[in-house]
Write a protein that holds these residues in place. Structure first.
Motif, PDB file in Angstrom:
ATOM      1  N   ALA A  71       2.756   1.502  -3.426  1.00  0.00           N
ATOM      2  CA  ALA A  71       1.864   1.756  -4.559  1.00  0.00           C
ATOM      3  C   ALA A  71       1.298   3.177  -4.529  1.00  0.00           C
ATOM      4  N   THR A  72       0.896   3.634  -3.359  1.00  0.00           N
ATOM      5  CA  THR A  72       0.324   4.976  -3.279  1.00  0.00           C
ATOM      6  C   THR A  72       1.397   6.052  -3.427  1.00  0.00           C
TER       7      THR A  72
ATOM      8  N   PHE B 117       2.001   7.215  -7.195  1.00  0.00           N
ATOM      9  CA  PHE B 117       0.854   7.676  -7.985  1.00  0.00           C
ATOM     10  C   PHE B 117       1.310   8.683  -9.043  1.00  0.00           C
TER      11      PHE B 117
ATOM     12  N   MET C 218      -7.448   1.779  -9.677  1.00  0.00           N
ATOM     13  CA  MET C 218      -7.300   3.169 -10.109  1.00  0.00           C
ATOM     14  C   MET C 218      -6.130   3.304 -11.079  1.00  0.00           C
ATOM     15  N   MET C 219      -5.013   2.670 -10.754  1.00  0.00           N
ATOM     16  CA  MET C 219      -3.840   2.802 -11.614  1.00  0.00           C
ATOM     17  C   MET C 219      -4.040   2.109 -12.957  1.00  0.00           C
TER      18      MET C 219
ATOM     19  N   VAL D 113      -5.561  -2.341  -1.110  1.00  0.00           N
ATOM     20  CA  VAL D 113      -4.478  -2.407  -2.093  1.00  0.00           C
ATOM     21  C   VAL D 113      -5.046  -2.644  -3.482  1.00  0.00           C
TER      22      VAL D 113
ATOM     23  N   TRP E 200       0.837  -1.206   0.000  1.00  0.00           N
ATOM     24  CA  TRP E 200       0.000   0.000   0.000  1.00  0.00           C
ATOM     25  C   TRP E 200       0.869   1.251   0.000  1.00  0.00           C
TER      26      TRP E 200
ATOM     27  N   ASN F  87      -7.961  -1.847  -4.571  1.00  0.00           N
ATOM     28  CA  ASN F  87      -8.612  -0.611  -5.023  1.00  0.00           C
ATOM     29  C   ASN F  87      -7.597   0.349  -5.637  1.00  0.00           C
ATOM     30  N   ASP F  88      -6.423   0.446  -5.031  1.00  0.00           N
ATOM     31  CA  ASP F  88      -5.363   1.287  -5.597  1.00  0.00           C
ATOM     32  C   ASP F  88      -4.949   0.760  -6.971  1.00  0.00           C
TER      33      ASP F  88
ATOM     34  N   HIS G 138       2.213  -4.803  -8.882  1.00  0.00           N
ATOM     35  CA  HIS G 138       1.000  -5.619  -8.983  1.00  0.00           C
ATOM     36  C   HIS G 138       1.350  -7.101  -9.097  1.00  0.00           C
TER      37      HIS G 138
ATOM     38  N   ASP H 200       4.497   0.273 -11.982  1.00  0.00           N
ATOM     39  CA  ASP H 200       3.262  -0.149 -11.318  1.00  0.00           C
ATOM     40  C   ASP H 200       3.032  -1.646 -11.463  1.00  0.00           C
TER      41      ASP H 200
END
Length: 318
Positions: free
Chosen positions: A23-24, A27, A93-94, A87, A20, A89-90, A192, A188
């Protein structure tokens, strides 16, 4: 039923919070990368080179559309922890940002007719459609482990035949902003693939030995099928750039197939000695400092991520 608040102070799996945070922290938005500044380089390319680049960018747009609309969503129901949903959800978005960024590339470099033709191609090419239909069938009907394998194979293998070309041009100091978007996407996707591979391993290790063997046969058959289509796709799309270019792309795909298998805790499927020499121009596109560091996804929580605020070559030194 009483609905309970998620408590981020409770650690169910420390890797959830680690991913988390990483990844955040990285962004980004496509609108911050001035792809139109590549027009000088773009105008110097031949028509066949432009056509290949448009196809690989268009192909990525289709694959990431699938991932943003289906691939990430289907992971929620099988989450092992509540933080894992955050995680995921992030990631969702990406993936949407990735899908949009390819459209930004196409719009920044092409006239409207070329853009329309590219979308027409990506929505109808048999090889591209085979990829998305094969993966989506698993997303819709597969079990927990099968869906994770499909996602790791998609992001960790099938994307890379398309990633090769932008990195190749970047290695020759061309199309810097286009390739910067690609490198941001790769950064990214590495997270993942690492995360989903880790979650796969946790669930796979809980299976009895006989079920593990049965699952491995299914996975190997899926990979063989996807690679067969991928190599035919490579032959088709890259033929205008010559046999050597086609062979280099296939090497790149094999290299990343090994990495995808490693992510899920399995040995490499291709002989390292036969594929260790990735095209040096592509490696130069990955980093202008050294061709030795490996920015691809790795197993475990020990990889290093660069700071999102200052994009440098070290951002890809995982």
């Amino acid at each position: 039923m009483t609905y309970h608040t998620i408590n981020w102070n409770i650690i169910e799996d420390e890797f959830d919070e680690y991913v988390w945070d990483k990844a955040t922290a990285q962004f980004w938005l496509d609108t911050r990368v001035p792809v139109s500044h590549d027009l000088g380089d773009w105008r110097q390319l031949s028509e066949k080179e432009k056509a290949v680049i448009n196809k690989v960018v268009g192909g990525l747009a289709l694959l990431d559309t699938l991932q943003s609309e289906e691939g990430v969503n289907v992971m929620r129901v099988d989450a092992r922890t509540r933080k894992e949903i955050g995680v995921i959800n992030d990631f969702l978005m990406m993936e949407s940002i990735h899908a949009k960024s390819y459209g930004t590339i196409l719009i920044s470099l092409n006239d409207q007719q070329t853009i329309d033709d590219t979308y027409q191609w990506m929505n109808n090419d048999p090889r591209m459609q085979y990829k998305v239909k094969r993966i989506n069938e698993i997303y819709q009907n597969g079990n927990n482990l099968q869906k994770k394998v499909a996602s790791v194979f998609l992001e960790g293998i099938l994307y890379y035949s398309n990633f090769f070309t932008p990195l190749w041009y970047r290695g020759q100091n061309q199309l810097a902003n286009l390739s910067e978007i690609i490198k941001l996407v790769i950064r990214d996707e590495s997270v993942h693939g690492t995360y989903l591979g880790y979650k796969f391993q946790k669930a796979f290790q809980e299976l009895p030995s006989a079920q593990q063997q049965t699952f491995r046969k299914w996975m190997d058959n899926l990979l063989a099928d996807l690679l067969d289509n991928e190599f035919k796709f490579t032959d088709q799309v890259y033929a205008p750039l010559g046999e050597t270019f086609v062979a280099d792309v296939k090497q790149f795909v094999k290299y990343n197939a090994n990495k995808a298998m490693n992510n899920m805790g399995f040995d490499a499927i291709f002989d390292h000695a036969a594929i260790e020499d990735i095209n040096p121009i592509v490696m130069n596109g990955i980093s202008t400092e050294t061709a030795n560091h490996d920015f691809f996804s790795q197993v475990g929580a020990g990889y290093l991520m660069g700071e999102a605020e200052t994009m440098t070559d070290q951002d890809y030194n995982f």
